[in-house]
Design an enzyme around this catalytic site. Structure first.
Site, PDB file in Angstrom:
ATOM      1  N   TYR A 168      11.352   6.226  10.701  1.00  0.00           N
ATOM      2  CA  TYR A 168      12.699   6.300   9.693  1.00  0.00           C
ATOM      3  C   TYR A 168      13.266   4.862   9.498  1.00  0.00           C
ATOM      4  CZ  TYR A 168      12.983  11.236  11.060  1.00  0.00           C
ATOM      5  OH  TYR A 168      12.597  12.564  11.238  1.00  0.00           O
ATOM      6  N   TYR A 179       5.875  13.280  13.530  1.00  0.00           N
ATOM      7  CA  TYR A 179       6.061  14.714  14.462  1.00  0.00           C
ATOM      8  C   TYR A 179       6.747  16.022  13.425  1.00  0.00           C
ATOM      9  CZ  TYR A 179      11.301  14.203  13.883  1.00  0.00           C
ATOM     10  OH  TYR A 179      12.437  14.444  13.203  1.00  0.00           O
ATOM     11  N   GLY A 199       3.436  11.511   2.760  1.00  0.00           N
ATOM     12  CA  GLY A 199       1.787  11.039   2.747  1.00  0.00           C
ATOM     13  C   GLY A 199       1.171  11.048   4.025  1.00  0.00           C
ATOM     14  N   THR A 246       0.862  -1.217  -0.089  1.00  0.00           N
ATOM     15  CA  THR A 246       0.095  -0.028  -0.033  1.00  0.00           C
ATOM     16  C   THR A 246       0.883   1.264   0.111  1.00  0.00           C
ATOM     17  OG1 THR A 246      -1.548  -1.063   1.336  1.00  0.00           O
ATOM     18  CG2 THR A 246      -1.950   1.151   1.402  1.00  0.00           C
ATOM     19  N   GLY A 300       1.205   6.696   5.534  1.00  0.00           N
ATOM     20  CA  GLY A 300       2.314   6.154   6.150  1.00  0.00           C
ATOM     21  C   GLY A 300       2.935   6.927   7.279  1.00  0.00           C
ATOM     22  N   HIS A 301       2.545   8.397   7.214  1.00  0.00           N
ATOM     23  CA  HIS A 301       3.302   9.229   8.181  1.00  0.00           C
ATOM     24  C   HIS A 301       2.451   9.014   9.474  1.00  0.00           C
ATOM     25  CE1 HIS A 301       5.234  12.697   9.672  1.00  0.00           C
ATOM     26  NE2 HIS A 301       3.974  13.693   9.704  1.00  0.00           N
ATOM     27  N   GLY A 344       2.219   8.184   0.359  1.00  0.00           N
ATOM     28  CA  GLY A 344       3.121   9.221  -0.194  1.00  0.00           C
ATOM     29  C   GLY A 344       4.289   8.652  -0.609  1.00  0.00           C
TER      30      GLY A 344
HETATM   31  P1  FDA Z   1       4.698   5.079   1.806  1.00  0.00           P
HETATM   32  O1  FDA Z   1       3.371   5.507   0.960  1.00  0.00           O
HETATM   33  O2  FDA Z   1       6.017   4.731   1.560  1.00  0.00           O
HETATM   34  O3  FDA Z   1       4.346   4.291   3.118  1.00  0.00           O
HETATM   35  C1  FDA Z   1       4.972   4.032   4.301  1.00  0.00           C
HETATM   36  C2  FDA Z   1       4.624   2.747   4.967  1.00  0.00           C
HETATM   37  O4  FDA Z   1       3.305   2.800   5.284  1.00  0.00           O
HETATM   38  C3  FDA Z   1       4.449   1.695   4.139  1.00  0.00           C
HETATM   39  O5  FDA Z   1       4.822   0.371   4.555  1.00  0.00           O
HETATM   40  C4  FDA Z   1       3.298   1.500   3.207  1.00  0.00           C
HETATM   41  O6  FDA Z   1       3.001   0.388   2.861  1.00  0.00           O
HETATM   42  C5  FDA Z   1       2.452   1.803   4.570  1.00  0.00           C
HETATM   43  N1  FDA Z   1       1.227   2.620   4.276  1.00  0.00           N
HETATM   44  C6  FDA Z   1       1.013   3.656   3.326  1.00  0.00           C
HETATM   45  N2  FDA Z   1      -0.133   4.052   3.434  1.00  0.00           N
HETATM   46  C7  FDA Z   1      -0.984   3.398   4.135  1.00  0.00           C
HETATM   47  C8  FDA Z   1      -2.094   3.312   4.400  1.00  0.00           C
HETATM   48  N3  FDA Z   1      -3.179   4.040   3.846  1.00  0.00           N
HETATM   49  N4  FDA Z   1      -2.624   2.215   5.105  1.00  0.00           N
HETATM   50  C9  FDA Z   1      -2.055   1.125   5.716  1.00  0.00           C
HETATM   51  N5  FDA Z   1      -0.626   1.239   5.435  1.00  0.00           N
HETATM   52  C10 FDA Z   1       0.151   2.461   4.646  1.00  0.00           C
HETATM   53  N6  FDA Z   1       8.615  11.782   9.471  1.00  0.00           N
HETATM   54  C11 FDA Z   1       8.395  12.676  10.560  1.00  0.00           C
HETATM   55  O7  FDA Z   1       7.666  11.956  11.398  1.00  0.00           O
HETATM   56  N7  FDA Z   1       8.505  13.722  10.544  1.00  0.00           N
HETATM   57  C12 FDA Z   1       9.145  14.372   9.370  1.00  0.00           C
HETATM   58  O8  FDA Z   1       9.427  15.597   9.534  1.00  0.00           O
HETATM   59  C13 FDA Z   1       9.530  13.395   8.238  1.00  0.00           C
HETATM   60  N8  FDA Z   1      10.124  14.391   7.296  1.00  0.00           N
HETATM   61  C14 FDA Z   1      10.354  13.471   6.162  1.00  0.00           C
HETATM   62  C15 FDA Z   1      11.043  13.758   5.103  1.00  0.00           C
HETATM   63  C16 FDA Z   1      11.299  13.266   3.910  1.00  0.00           C
HETATM   64  C17 FDA Z   1      11.833  13.823   2.689  1.00  0.00           C
HETATM   65  C18 FDA Z   1      10.909  11.817   3.949  1.00  0.00           C
HETATM   66  C19 FDA Z   1      11.250  10.795   2.781  1.00  0.00           C
HETATM   67  C20 FDA Z   1      10.328  11.226   5.129  1.00  0.00           C
HETATM   68  C21 FDA Z   1      10.105  12.087   6.158  1.00  0.00           C
HETATM   69  N9  FDA Z   1       9.585  11.266   7.384  1.00  0.00           N
HETATM   70  C22 FDA Z   1       9.176  12.231   8.413  1.00  0.00           C
HETATM   71  C23 FDA Z   1       9.405  10.128   7.401  1.00  0.00           C
HETATM   72  C24 FDA Z   1       7.919   9.625   7.003  1.00  0.00           C
HETATM   73  O9  FDA Z   1       6.931  10.016   8.058  1.00  0.00           O
HETATM   74  C25 FDA Z   1       7.753   8.161   6.655  1.00  0.00           C
HETATM   75  O10 FDA Z   1       8.563   7.832   5.710  1.00  0.00           O
HETATM   76  C26 FDA Z   1       6.342   7.938   6.377  1.00  0.00           C
HETATM   77  O11 FDA Z   1       5.957   6.439   6.684  1.00  0.00           O
HETATM   78  C27 FDA Z   1       5.985   8.147   4.937  1.00  0.00           C
HETATM   79  O12 FDA Z   1       4.611   8.097   4.647  1.00  0.00           O
HETATM   80  P2  FDA Z   1       4.046   8.009   3.093  1.00  0.00           P
HETATM   81  O13 FDA Z   1       2.547   7.810   3.115  1.00  0.00           O
HETATM   82  O14 FDA Z   1       4.864   9.334   2.608  1.00  0.00           O
HETATM   83  O15 FDA Z   1       4.900   6.830   2.497  1.00  0.00           O
END
Ligand code: FDA
Length: 519
Positions: free
Chosen positions: A459, A167, A157, A86, A160-161, A89
């Site tokens: 992380y 934070y 996103g 899934t 995931g966040h 972001g």
């Molecule tokens: P992505 O889509 O890659 O998902 C991450 C994980 O969650 C995966 O295992 C995915 O399968 C699962 N997942 C995603 N959506 C889901 C859903 N709807 N239901 C169930 N599971 C789901 N963190 C922080 O706390 N503070 C910060 O300031 C930052 N800053 C930051 C900057 C940059 C440039 C990056 C690359 C990363 C951060 N992060 C962060 C880390 C960030 O919080 C972490 O990478 C999150 O998991 C990203 O969420 P996404 O949805 O973007 O990721």
């Protein structure tokens, strides 16, 4: 994954049978034969380590426009033997939302990103596919004095966040994003949609910090919006080694977590190359004290004078702005940019290859150890490396370790994020940089939290342990990494997972395992 032939035609056929409007299915499906497959896949990849020709690719990407299409994807992946990854972001540090070693499909929530802000009742519903930048923008459109305490980078996103905690610079005042989540819509392994009431308090607890991808798919989150002052103050004061950086960092460790909870001073440490007439070209270490205060500079300056006079903060260093403008400031946008840059899902800075690790610090690190750490930043691989130190304390000390799965509360002075970036593709280049960050991690080991050496799931770091690739993972095996992320909460997460997804359908290298008694 022994089940079936992994034929994506079977999956697509199943999907059309299970979708209310089978004629529109073609609009949400991408297979490797489609010309837009690569651009859809790559658009949300934020770590180039997982965008190489060798990276395993999904057989199908589904970009649902409605909840029924997520349900159908789960049912059809199960019956045709595909694993689901899934993606919201796509910022996962180890690419777990779009890479797998077994035949898999990606459910990419990029189209499910509606945000509904109810400023009268200080709440909002946000779908998982929205970015936090979009969320901040929508809140600011409705109110100048409401905000939300999530991350710094706007393209992260929500899905995931929030799943891992989340934070940003209001951590000390308002806690994590998940500390302010009050309801959620979630689809379980059988394709059933639940809200908080129907999923039950155990699952609702697990979704708020237990890490994404283990329990099902979260479609949307209801959040509390929080009062922010009309004016906040930001500053970035940079000092290098000759300007007393080591002593300032050392001192900061004693005061940053005990400050007024409206004040968050993080430190970004990196090596910089410079040339000067005396020494020629030189590499030195720089520490940027990067800060936000929820109030005006006239109130901040005396606080800094009383608690951290060594930094020498002046009125000229302070910039007053609205909370939403501070989001742009910390994201690195030049001043004066329109707020709608927050709606852009394309990152401001070019994408790079990177590897990261995290640590929690409970006792100040001695000066000599700090100096030893700086030595490593003189190595070639550290050209674009950083350590980011984020203070804890404030409300984080008041929330119990078991309130949510995220356990890193009282007792932590600060968290370290270790990062190394590089720009060229190549296995040997990647290996050299990854070895460098492992060396840094090993060097700081004696000075950071122990038993467990705690880590932040957002992380993501596969070095700290992984589930068995081709088999079942025992509780003991999974605890190797699980206890580092979740401490005593890991056990409860495993028990919830076992109930909600007994067949362990939702799995990845660091998903919470289902441990059935027969195992
Ligand atoms: P992505 O889509 O890659 O998902 C991450 C994980 O969650 C995966 O295992 C995915 O399968 C699962 N997942 C995603 N959506 C889901 C859903 N709807 N239901 C169930 N599971 C789901 N963190 C922080 O706390 N503070 C910060 O300031 C930052 N800053 C930051 C900057 C940059 C440039 C990056 C690359 C990363 C951060 N992060 C962060 C880390 C960030 O919080 C972490 O990478 C999150 O998991 C990203 O969420 P996404 O949805 O973007 O990721």
């Amino acid at each position: 994954w022994a089940a079936s032939a992994h034929n994506h035609e079977d999956f697509l056929h199943c999907l059309s049978l299970h979708s209310p409007n089978s004629s529109s299915i073609s609009k949400i499906i991408y297979t490797p034969n489609d010309s837009s497959y690569s651009s859809v896949l790559n658009f949300s990849i934020h770590n180039l380590r997982f965008a190489t020709p060798q990276t395993p690719k999904p057989q199908v990407i589904v970009t649902p426009l409605q909840v029924t299409e997520i349900k159908a994807s789960i049912i059809c992946a199960k019956t045709t033997g595909f694993q689901i990854r899934t993606r919201s972001g796509g910022h996962d540090y180890e690419g777990l939302s779009y890479v797998s070693d077994v035949p898999f499909i990606v459910v990419d929530l990029i189209n499910l990103r509606s945000i509904n802000v109810d400023a009268e009742n200080n709440v909002a519903w946000v779908q998982s596919g929205a970015t936090i930048g979009e969320l901040y923008y929508r809140i600011a459109k409705k109110s100048k004095t409401l905000g939300f305490p999530a991350g710094v980078c706007p393209t992260v996103g929500v899905g995931g966040h929030f799943s891992g905690g989340g934070y940003g610079l209001m951590l000390r005042k308002f806690g994590l994003a998940v500390d302010n989540v009050i309801d959620a819509y979630f689809i379980d392994v059988n394709g059933n949609l639940h809200d908080r009431k129907s999923m039950g308090e155990d699952v609702f607890w697990a979704l708020r910090g237990g890490g994404g991808a283990s329990f099902g798919i979260v479609v949307a989150w209801k959040i509390k919006l929080l009062q922010v002052p009309p004016i906040v103050t930001v500053f970035t004061v940079t000092r290098n080694l000759e300007q007393n950086a080591t002593n300032l960092i050392h001192r900061w460790q004693y005061i940053a977590s005990k400050q007024d909870d409206r004040l968050f001073i993080r430190i970004i440490i990196r090596g910089v190359n410079s040339t000067n007439p005396q020494h020629g070209s030189q590499r030195t270490l720089e520490a940027a004290f990067n800060s936000m205060f929820l109030g005006k500079s006239e109130e901040l300056l005396p606080i800094m004078q009383n608690t951290f006079p060594e930094l020498g903060l002046t009125k000229e260093d302070c910039i007053e702005m609205s909370w939403i403008e501070s989001i742009l400031y910390f994201a690195g946008f030049p001043s004066g940019q329109p707020l709608n840059v927050l709606l852009d899902r394309t990152p401001l800075f070019p994408k790079r290859f990177f590897k990261a690790k995290s640590d929690y610090v409970n006792e100040p690190i001695p000066k000599a150890a700090l100096e030893g750490t700086w030595e490593l930043f003189n190595e070639e691989e550290a050209e674009a490396a950083e350590m980011i130190l984020s203070p804890y304390g404030g409300i984080m000390d008041e929330i119990s370790e078991s309130e949510t799965p995220f356990p890193h509360r009282a007792g932590n002075l600060y968290k370290i994020q270790h990062l190394v970036y590089w720009e060229e593709e190549g296995e040997d280049i990647a290996e050299r940089h990854i070895n460098w960050i492992r060396k840094l991690y090993s060097f700081v080991g004696p000075y950071v939290s122990k038993n467990p050496r705690a880590a932040y799931i957002n992380y993501r770091d596969l070095d700290i342990g992984m589930n068995n690739k081709n088999g079942k993972t025992s509780y003991e095996e999974a605890s190797v990494w699980g206890v580092k992320y979740f401490k005593g909460n890991f056990k409860r997460l495993v028990s919830i997972k076992t109930k909600v997804d007994p067949s362990n359908f939702f799995m990845n290298e660091q998903s919470i395992p289902s441990i059935l008694p027969s195992w």
